[in-house]
Motif scaffolding. Structure first.
Motif, PDB file in Angstrom:
ATOM      1  N   ALA A   1      47.822   6.216  77.737  1.00  0.00           N
ATOM      2  CA  ALA A   1      49.131   6.751  78.125  1.00  0.00           C
ATOM      3  C   ALA A   1      49.875   7.423  76.977  1.00  0.00           C
ATOM      4  N   VAL A   2      49.822   6.820  75.770  1.00  0.00           N
ATOM      5  CA  VAL A   2      50.673   7.319  74.682  1.00  0.00           C
ATOM      6  C   VAL A   2      49.934   7.742  73.423  1.00  0.00           C
TER       7      VAL A   2
ATOM      8  N   LYS B   1      55.670   0.255  71.467  1.00  0.00           N
ATOM      9  CA  LYS B   1      56.862   0.616  72.243  1.00  0.00           C
ATOM     10  C   LYS B   1      56.529   0.662  73.731  1.00  0.00           C
ATOM     11  N   TYR B   2      55.408   1.257  74.078  1.00  0.00           N
ATOM     12  CA  TYR B   2      54.974   1.352  75.468  1.00  0.00           C
ATOM     13  C   TYR B   2      54.780  -0.039  76.080  1.00  0.00           C
TER      14      TYR B   2
ATOM     15  N   ASP C   1      53.667   3.754  68.809  1.00  0.00           N
ATOM     16  CA  ASP C   1      53.870   4.240  70.175  1.00  0.00           C
ATOM     17  C   ASP C   1      53.318   3.257  71.203  1.00  0.00           C
TER      18      ASP C   1
ATOM     19  N   ALA D   1      47.413   1.527  77.573  1.00  0.00           N
ATOM     20  CA  ALA D   1      48.524   1.963  76.726  1.00  0.00           C
ATOM     21  C   ALA D   1      48.095   3.105  75.817  1.00  0.00           C
TER      22      ALA D   1
END
Length: 61
Positions: free
Chosen positions: A44-45, A54-55, A51, A41
């Motif tokens: 990725a973000v 949320k991911y 963030d 995660a």
């Protein structure tokens, strides 16, 4: 840069530091995910906890 454990201020609850084992453990517990999921995660973000939450589809305070 590593955390300075001599400082007594509030921890940065907005960023996830994957270089500190206790932070990884705490964030994994908070989000209910494995270390691998947390690392994926963040990759990725980015390191912002909002963030990442949320991911992962998890609530963020």
């Amino acid at each position: 840069m590593t955390d300075d454990l001599t400082k007594r201020g509030l921890p940065d609850q907005q960023r996830i530091n994957l270089n500190e084992p206790w932070e990884v453990r705490d964030w994994c517990t908070k989000f209910g995910v494995t270390e691998a999921q947390l690392r994926a995660a963040v990759k990725a973000v980015g390191v912002m906890a909002r963030d990442v939450a949320k991911y992962l589809g998890k609530p963020y305070p």
